[in-house]
Write a protein that holds these residues in place. Structure first.
Motif, PDB file in Angstrom:
ATOM      1  N   ILE B 315      14.227  57.652  45.081  1.00 33.02           N
ATOM      2  CA  ILE B 315      15.400  56.806  44.841  1.00 33.02           C
ATOM      3  C   ILE B 315      16.396  57.599  43.990  1.00 33.02           C
ATOM      4  CG2 ILE B 315      16.206  54.615  43.868  1.00 33.02           C
ATOM      5  CD1 ILE B 315      13.290  53.592  44.128  1.00 33.02           C
ATOM      6  N   LEU B 316      17.618  57.765  44.520  1.00 26.73           N
ATOM      7  CA  LEU B 316      18.626  58.524  43.791  1.00 26.73           C
ATOM      8  C   LEU B 316      19.737  57.587  43.321  1.00 26.73           C
ATOM      9  CD1 LEU B 316      18.907  61.575  46.247  1.00 26.73           C
ATOM     10  CD2 LEU B 316      17.311  61.229  44.372  1.00 26.73           C
ATOM     11  N   PRO B 317      19.765  57.279  42.027  1.00 28.82           N
ATOM     12  CA  PRO B 317      20.819  56.404  41.505  1.00 28.82           C
ATOM     13  C   PRO B 317      22.150  57.169  41.435  1.00 28.82           C
ATOM     14  CG  PRO B 317      19.221  57.000  39.765  1.00 28.82           C
ATOM     15  CD  PRO B 317      18.836  57.748  40.994  1.00 28.82           C
ATOM     16  N   ILE B 318      23.238  56.509  41.829  1.00 30.28           N
ATOM     17  CA  ILE B 318      24.572  57.119  41.752  1.00 30.28           C
ATOM     18  C   ILE B 318      25.445  56.167  40.940  1.00 30.28           C
ATOM     19  CG2 ILE B 318      26.577  57.867  43.097  1.00 30.28           C
ATOM     20  CD1 ILE B 318      24.490  58.110  45.473  1.00 30.28           C
ATOM     21  N   ASP B 322      29.986  53.325  33.279  1.00 25.45           N
ATOM     22  CA  ASP B 322      30.057  51.869  33.102  1.00 25.45           C
ATOM     23  C   ASP B 322      29.107  51.092  34.011  1.00 25.45           C
ATOM     24  OD1 ASP B 322      31.350  52.414  35.421  1.00 25.45           O
ATOM     25  OD2 ASP B 322      33.194  51.304  34.941  1.00 25.45           O
ATOM     26  N   SER B 323      28.608  51.744  35.071  1.00 29.48           N
ATOM     27  CA  SER B 323      27.653  51.024  35.938  1.00 29.48           C
ATOM     28  C   SER B 323      26.225  51.535  35.754  1.00 29.48           C
ATOM     29  CB  SER B 323      28.068  51.156  37.410  1.00 29.48           C
ATOM     30  OG  SER B 323      28.066  52.520  37.798  1.00 29.48           O
ATOM     31  N   LYS B 324      26.037  52.500  34.841  1.00 33.53           N
ATOM     32  CA  LYS B 324      24.734  53.152  34.665  1.00 33.53           C
ATOM     33  C   LYS B 324      23.588  52.160  34.494  1.00 33.53           C
ATOM     34  CE  LYS B 324      22.229  56.468  31.825  1.00 33.53           C
ATOM     35  NZ  LYS B 324      22.294  57.562  30.830  1.00 33.53           N
ATOM     36  N   ILE B 352      11.922  57.798  41.022  1.00 28.33           N
ATOM     37  CA  ILE B 352      13.371  57.724  40.770  1.00 28.33           C
ATOM     38  C   ILE B 352      13.789  59.066  40.194  1.00 28.33           C
ATOM     39  CG2 ILE B 352      15.180  56.652  39.364  1.00 28.33           C
ATOM     40  CD1 ILE B 352      13.489  54.103  39.262  1.00 28.33           C
ATOM     41  N   ASP B 353      14.814  59.691  40.765  1.00 27.33           N
ATOM     42  CA  ASP B 353      15.303  60.952  40.195  1.00 27.33           C
ATOM     43  C   ASP B 353      16.613  60.683  39.468  1.00 27.33           C
ATOM     44  OD1 ASP B 353      16.190  63.409  39.487  1.00 27.33           O
ATOM     45  OD2 ASP B 353      16.196  64.266  41.517  1.00 27.33           O
ATOM     46  N   ASP B 354      16.510  60.573  38.151  1.00 35.19           N
ATOM     47  CA  ASP B 354      17.695  60.267  37.344  1.00 35.19           C
ATOM     48  C   ASP B 354      18.175  61.483  36.555  1.00 35.19           C
ATOM     49  OD1 ASP B 354      19.710  58.766  36.181  1.00 35.19           O
ATOM     50  OD2 ASP B 354      18.446  58.265  34.448  1.00 35.19           O
TER      51      ASP B 354
END
Lengths: 507, 507
Positions: B315-318, B322-324, B352-354
């Motif tokens: 899962i790659l969070p983008i 402000d939306s972190k 998750i790769d953060d």
């Protein structure tokens, strides 16, 4: 309703399964327990042992539990070469006077017929290779390539591997030329983070030793003379064996920047400046199995805490030809029912032993192998609806008849109880054999006894005292326990002391 | 409702992540895939590699699945010494003309300062020790002690270990001086039982290769010239790589009584008579990882069948600052939900790769590492309730938007589908590159092509034909497949042939 049968009157007269007993000759008892439980065999190669299936299954449990703990705390496994170039040792040699390292050295890479029906080594290497005694240097070399920026940190690596240190006086599990271990190696961006890792891994080891192996340990710091060369500080877990000696069950080293400097592990920090990394290393070995044996076993052989038992409950069917089918089917039902129960989050490990050998012989085999619970199932038991249950932590003939349904539902609790009994028994033994001592005379008197134990005294940090105790009594400082950090005065020098230390003979 | 976005028009122009491509230079492509996926590194010791965490995690999955299969069929693990006395090889040497064995030979056991700041080996051994190239002889020695009566049989042992064979032309995973493997060794009371074991283990390997590694294999017997020296018969699994070459994925040997005779493995049978045991051995190695790479990977890097993927869904969070919080929390929920789903009886492996690196770079890292499913999660996706899903078996920009709930419930099925797609793709490739041939001319023509493939022909058993094909075309008989057992005539000699064989170039 539970019917309990007390040990019969011949019990007191019976001979033990292991000869000699612990009291008669502890070192020989230890060898005999290993042999009687089929844990390991001597091999044709001096100092190397063969770990037999029962012994290896214990190692697999050690691996399974520790590995899960390492991974849960963000460590990853990797594998590094068995061989290390000689020059990697030379860096170290420069700083060690009188250097002499016992290890296996590979000098040739080919076998050829010698013309007389034999073989001789040929193809000599330009530079000899050392069979790894530890992978510190070669892992350091790789880390220096993998670490460039603070973004690459922390690196938290573990390796499960075999290592070799040439042993002059080998003893199974405790000191063998080849042994199996895990070695953790980490790099961090800060001093604090590396120190935290060092203590976190010590705590991981403590949890494993106490909660899984039922082996009480004392955590503390090594004195400077006992610490790993090159470490800023070494932490240890010390356990007491049933001869009063200490066994170091694991170590965790904070290496500061010493090791990063010799291995050139550097990174660019968040401010764009180059810094050396902060490293740690920590390890546990097959020697733990030696400790497990010496903490719990008795004069009838191995005693395994249920979580470390490859088989937790063994079912022994007893039948004549005409009842064979019925008894075996009943045993299979028992196995199925028990296998659905859990201990420590895992299904129980159950075995039926239907080998065609005499019943008494078979029972004693499982006693000597240390299986926590033994069930003997005959036609009469099936008819009465009772299960005949023997616990390995009680006397060999001490059985209970427990109603079938009740036994199934309470089996996991009984195993948990055995686990607790063994831990408490070992803890009680250690406490009885530990003494706080305030005078030199008393100290000497204590260590003149056979199977003496642990002594707590104040000590002011003098190497000379350590050397003297080691040469005169064979006693060393095992650790500076975390729990003994109040000041006093050294019983040897009278100088001020910041904390008590533990003295003992050790493996 | 599933919205599908087709690859955009620039797709055709894009460069591949791996250079060179398979077509341009297969061997170099192979090295680059390993490097790009962080599977392994060269080490300072020639011929030995460092298996990095991503590569080692694949080995751990191989171990886990195979080990469970071995145990389920009654095998037990044990551990035998790394070193083998030279004289054990001499027995073998007597029977092998022109004997030359590439191996690591230990001749000394101590390092001492040479007085010039360097170290030199001292304490020469009376008899050199060989670092095990296989444990056959030392296990045989132990079996001869453990086996006395038919009651001790069968003995079914497996060992996970490192072995060493000095390699002149090493290649990562495929041919390294040190490699990891498992070696099974069994002793049985009868011919039939040992033959059954040999084929059962071959079938165990086939199941593993096809059902877990998604690697289609052809099972069969080796020709006499290709079988293990000393075996009565050797069975093999042959897989086709994407350059048309064969890779032997595992072997299982029926040793008859040959090995029992040289190792003195004897037992008293049920009639009180002494007999030699019947033995087998079988093994798979880290070379399997090389096969896995060459069967499935593409010009963008590694492609892992889901069952062999250390991480199955990444899962790659983008987000912007402000939306972190919102994006990360949503990703954690996704992870929790997905982690409760199962594939092949095990919970899904989700990561998750953060890390704080550029999104594009991060996506390509995971493509090159071969993770089966990649999710990119931004604020817009959360608001629309859709999950943006990339499958590694499709083109890199080929994404689908799937409603959240629907994705969770179908994720395991999607992984199972990828597993099947990869198997079928490899099978189709193999079938397209395989040909039944009835004339020598056609045979020669076939193998004059680049990346030729497998040829099925009749063959009458002549070693001379094998030697000729090997020296002229570099082509060997890979096996006598079980499925090709109908008679015909040899295309080389015209002699009668009992079955077709498979010819190919091989690793």
């Amino acid at each position: 309703m539970i019917t309990e049968q007390s040990p019969n009157s011949t019990e007191k007269l019976r001979k033990n399964a292991i000869s000699p007993t612990r009291e008669e000759n502890f070192p020989e008892w230890y060898q005999q327990v290993i042999k009687a439980a089929d844990l390991a065999d001597n091999s044709p190669v001096r100092g190397c042992m063969v770990i037999r299936p029962w012994g290896y299954a214990i190692w697999e449990l050690i691996q399974k539990y520790l590995d899960a703990m390492f991974k849960a705390s963000g460590h990853k496994n990797a594998y590094f070469p068995l061989f290390i170039p000689l020059k990697y040792f030379e860096k170290e040699a420069e700083h060690v006077e009188g250097f002499a390292k016992e290890c296996a050295i590979v000098t040739h890479t080919r076998l050829q017929l010698d013309g007389k029906g034999g073989l001789r080594p040929t193809s000599e290497l330009d530079e000899p290779l050392i069979v790894r005694p530890t992978s510190e240097t070669i892992i350091g070399e790789m880390f220096s390539k993998w670490v460039q920026s603070y973004r690459d940190l922390p690196i938290k690596i573990n390796q499960w591997a075999n290592v070799v240190r040439w042993e002059m006086r080998p003893r199974m599990f405790l000191r063998t030329t080849e042994f199996l271990w895990q070695e953790g190696h980490t790099v961090h961006a800060t001093d604090e983070e590396a120190q935290k890792e060092t203590l976190d891994m010590l705590e991981c080891y403590r949890t494993f030793a106490e909660n899984y192996m039922a082996m009480p340990v004392i955590c503390g710091k090594k004195s400077d003379s006992e610490k790993f060369p090159g470490a800023a500080s070494t932490f240890t877990l010390e356990a007491m064996m049933q001869d009063g000696k200490a066994l170091q069950a694991g170590t965790s080293h904070f290496l500061g920047q010493n090791f990063a400097k010799s291995s050139h592990i550097k990174f660019i920090n968040e401010n764009g400046r180059e810094e050396f990394g902060w490293t740690t290393s920590w390890g546990m070995t097959t020697r733990l199995i030696g400790g497990l044996i010496m903490v719990h076993s008795d004069d009838d052989g191995l005693v395994l805490p249920p979580l470390m038992a490859p088989t937790q409950i063994v079912i022994l069917p007893i039948y004549r030809e005409d009842s064979k089918h019925q008894v075996l089917e009943y045993c299979k039902t028992l196995r199925t029912e028990l296998s659905q129960m859990s201990l420590g989050g895992e299904k129980l490990r159950i075995e039926i032993d239907d080998r065609d050998i005499r019943g008494g012989e078979k029972s004693w085999e499982w006693i000597k192998k240390g299986v926590p619970i033994r069930l003997e199932v005959g036609l009469r038991d099936i008819q009465s609806g009772l299960v005949c249950v023997y616990r390995r932590d009680k006397l060999p003939r001490d059985k209970k008849f427990i109603p079938h349904v009740q036994f199934i539902s309470s089996a996991a609790d009984m195993l948990a109880d055995i686990q607790t009994v063994l831990f408490k028994r070992a803890q009680k033994y250690r406490e009885e054999k530990s003494k706080h001592i305030d005078s030199q005379e008393e100290f000497i008197e204590f260590f003149e006894q056979k199977n003496s134990g642990f002594v707590y005294t104040h000590w002011s940090g003098s190497d000379a005292v350590e050397d003297k105790m080691k040469s005169e009594f064979g006693v060393t400082i095992r650790c500076l326990p975390f729990t003994e950090a109040s000041p006093g005065s050294c019983i040897f020098t009278g100088n001020p002391s910041k904390q008590k230390v533990i003295w003992a003979r050790s493996y």
